[in-house]
Design a protein around this motif. Structure first.
Motif, short mmCIF file in Angstrom:
data_model
loop_
_atom_site.label_atom_id
_atom_site.label_comp_id
_atom_site.label_asym_id
_atom_site.label_seq_id
_atom_site.Cartn_x
_atom_site.Cartn_y
_atom_site.Cartn_z
N PRO A 96 -10.03 -12.92 15.18
CA PRO A 96 -9.12 -14.15 13.70
C PRO A 96 -8.36 -12.88 13.80
CG PRO A 96 -12.01 -13.70 13.19
CD PRO A 96 -11.32 -12.47 14.69
N LEU A 97 -7.16 -13.70 13.23
CA LEU A 97 -5.91 -13.24 12.93
C LEU A 97 -5.98 -11.97 12.20
CD1 LEU A 97 -3.31 -12.27 13.80
CD2 LEU A 97 -2.45 -14.31 12.98
N ALA A 98 -6.06 -12.91 10.36
CA ALA A 98 -6.39 -12.22 9.17
C ALA A 98 -6.66 -11.04 9.02
CB ALA A 98 -6.71 -13.43 8.21
N PRO A 99 -8.39 -10.92 8.88
CA PRO A 99 -8.32 -9.66 8.71
C PRO A 99 -8.08 -8.45 9.59
CG PRO A 99 -10.12 -11.35 9.67
CD PRO A 99 -8.99 -11.69 9.58
N GLN A 100 -7.97 -8.80 10.80
CA GLN A 100 -6.76 -7.48 11.80
C GLN A 100 -4.86 -7.27 10.46
OE1 GLN A 100 -7.37 -7.87 16.46
NE2 GLN A 100 -7.18 -9.79 15.43
N LEU A 101 -4.60 -8.83 9.87
CA LEU A 101 -3.12 -8.47 9.95
C LEU A 101 -3.44 -7.71 8.45
CD1 LEU A 101 -1.21 -11.05 10.71
CD2 LEU A 101 -0.62 -9.09 10.74
N GLY A 102 -4.66 -7.82 7.34
CA GLY A 102 -4.79 -6.96 6.34
C GLY A 102 -5.21 -5.50 6.63
N ALA A 103 -6.07 -5.22 7.68
CA ALA A 103 -6.64 -4.33 7.48
C ALA A 103 -4.86 -2.84 8.61
CB ALA A 103 -7.66 -3.82 9.10
N LEU A 104 -4.02 -3.66 9.07
CA LEU A 104 -2.75 -3.17 9.36
C LEU A 104 -2.31 -2.96 7.98
CD1 LEU A 104 -2.31 -4.16 13.05
CD2 LEU A 104 -3.50 -2.87 12.64
N VAL A 105 -1.86 -4.14 7.30
CA VAL A 105 -0.88 -4.41 6.57
C VAL A 105 -1.09 -3.09 4.61
CG1 VAL A 105 0.63 -5.05 5.01
CG2 VAL A 105 0.09 -6.22 6.57
N ALA A 106 -2.75 -3.07 4.60
CA ALA A 106 -3.12 -1.80 3.74
C ALA A 106 -2.93 -0.74 3.96
CB ALA A 106 -4.75 -2.36 3.46
N THR A 107 -2.94 -0.03 5.60
CA THR A 107 -3.47 1.43 6.38
C THR A 107 -1.33 1.51 5.94
OG1 THR A 107 -5.01 1.20 7.42
CG2 THR A 107 -3.44 2.08 7.85
N MET A 108 -0.32 0.58 6.86
CA MET A 108 0.47 0.93 6.47
C MET A 108 0.86 1.21 4.82
SD MET A 108 3.69 -1.43 7.80
CE MET A 108 2.98 -2.73 5.62
N ILE A 109 0.28 0.72 3.94
CA ILE A 109 1.03 0.00 2.53
C ILE A 109 0.50 1.85 2.20
CG2 ILE A 109 1.10 -0.49 0.54
CD1 ILE A 109 3.23 -2.22 1.92
N VAL A 110 -0.74 2.14 2.50
CA VAL A 110 -0.86 3.74 1.69
C VAL A 110 -0.38 4.41 2.26
CG1 VAL A 110 -2.82 4.36 1.69
CG2 VAL A 110 -3.09 2.21 1.04
N ILE A 111 -0.12 4.93 3.61
CA ILE A 111 0.46 5.90 4.47
C ILE A 111 1.95 6.16 3.49
CG2 ILE A 111 1.24 6.06 6.48
CD1 ILE A 111 -1.08 4.96 7.51
N GLU A 112 2.27 4.30 4.06
CA GLU A 112 4.22 4.40 3.03
C GLU A 112 4.06 4.95 1.94
OE1 GLU A 112 8.65 3.71 3.92
OE2 GLU A 112 6.40 3.60 4.88
N PHE A 113 3.08 4.89 1.07
CA PHE A 113 3.71 5.02 -0.33
C PHE A 113 3.39 6.65 -0.72
CE2 PHE A 113 1.33 6.30 -4.87
CZ PHE A 113 2.62 5.24 -5.33
N GLY A 114 1.99 6.85 0.35
CA GLY A 114 2.20 8.62 0.29
C GLY A 114 2.70 9.20 0.55
N TRP A 115 3.69 9.01 1.83
CA TRP A 115 4.56 9.85 1.70
C TRP A 115 6.29 9.56 1.38
CZ3 TRP A 115 5.47 13.43 5.00
CH2 TRP A 115 4.27 14.10 6.15
N ILE A 116 5.73 7.90 0.37
CA ILE A 116 7.79 8.28 -0.69
C ILE A 116 7.18 8.73 -1.73
CG2 ILE A 116 7.61 6.24 -2.69
CD1 ILE A 116 7.64 4.06 -0.51
N MET A 117 5.82 9.33 -2.54
CA MET A 117 5.33 10.66 -3.65
C MET A 117 5.61 11.33 -2.74
SD MET A 117 5.59 8.37 -5.62
CE MET A 117 4.84 9.95 -6.83
N ALA A 118 5.42 11.85 -1.55
CA ALA A 118 5.79 12.84 -0.72
C ALA A 118 6.86 13.82 -1.75
CB ALA A 118 4.97 13.38 0.63
#
Length: 211
Positions: A147-169
């Motif tokens: 199924p596409l939706a759960p995979q996209l959700g996992a990828l987007v969530a992972t990307m956002i967490v990493i991006e926000f971490g680097w933004i704050m760094a």
């Protein structure tokens, strides 16, 4: 999607997000000028924009930008103009007495949560290459048989967490640098450094090409 695939995507996104670009240069400039705590709002704006762009890439708009020269160039040069305008405004900002950075910014409205959120949102949206890139990156980690939706959700969530971490760094680094600059001449140099970062971000965007 297997854990191995998600781990590989995590490593890929971690390295890509760490690379200085418009988002990270904005984060550092916000930390320099407003402090890390206020920069959080700009970071949230950038992450919201990235989440929306990820959804748009899933609908094929990333592919549209990658094939439409006109659409790509319009978005890109609008982003360049906005980043350059932010840089000039920061360069010409009045010198503030030491210790009043947060108070002055909040009183003037420029450092309000809503303004910083909007700034982060617009800067992230102004980079069409991010949308094109996500449209090319995500399919490499998606299992077509699942199924596409759960995979996209996992990828987007992972990307956002990493991006926000680097933004704050980056924002924290800018905040700590600003804390060391207490004289009027240093504050003036800080404004010019902030402005230079944003103009540099515009320059990076100007050099962007469709992937």
């Amino acid at each position: 999607m297997s854990w191995q695939t998600l781990a590989f995507f995590f490593a890929t996104a971690f390295v890509i997000s760490a690379t200085p670009g418009p988002n990270m240069l904005l984060a550092m400039s916000l930390g320099l000028r407003f402090g890390a705590r206020r920069a959080v709002w700009g970071g949230i704006g950038m992450c919201v924009a990235l989440a929306v762009m990820a959804a748009l890439s899933a609908f094929g708009l990333g592919a549209l930008l990658s094939t439409s020269v006109v659409a790509f160039e319009v978005v890109r040069w609008a982003g360049v103009a906005y980043l350059t305008w932010l840089g000039i405004a920061a360069w010409r900002a009045p010198v503030e007495p030491a210790g009043t950075r947060d108070t002055t910014a909040a009183a003037g409205g420029e450092g309000s949560p809503a303004r910083l959120f909007l700034r982060g949102l617009l800067v992230a949206f102004s980079n069409p290459k991010a949308l094109v890139f996500m449209g090319a990156l995500f399919p490499q980690f998606i299992d077509a048989a699942a199924p596409l939706a759960p995979q996209l959700g996992a990828l987007v969530a992972t990307m956002i967490v990493i991006e926000f971490g680097w933004i704050m760094a980056y924002a924290t680094g800018g905040d700590r640098l600003a804390a060391r600059l207490t004289s009027a001449s240093a504050a003036r140099g800080l404004n010019r450094l902030t402005g230079g970062l944003m103009i540099g971000a515009g320059g990076l965007l100007a050099l962007a090409r469709r992937v």
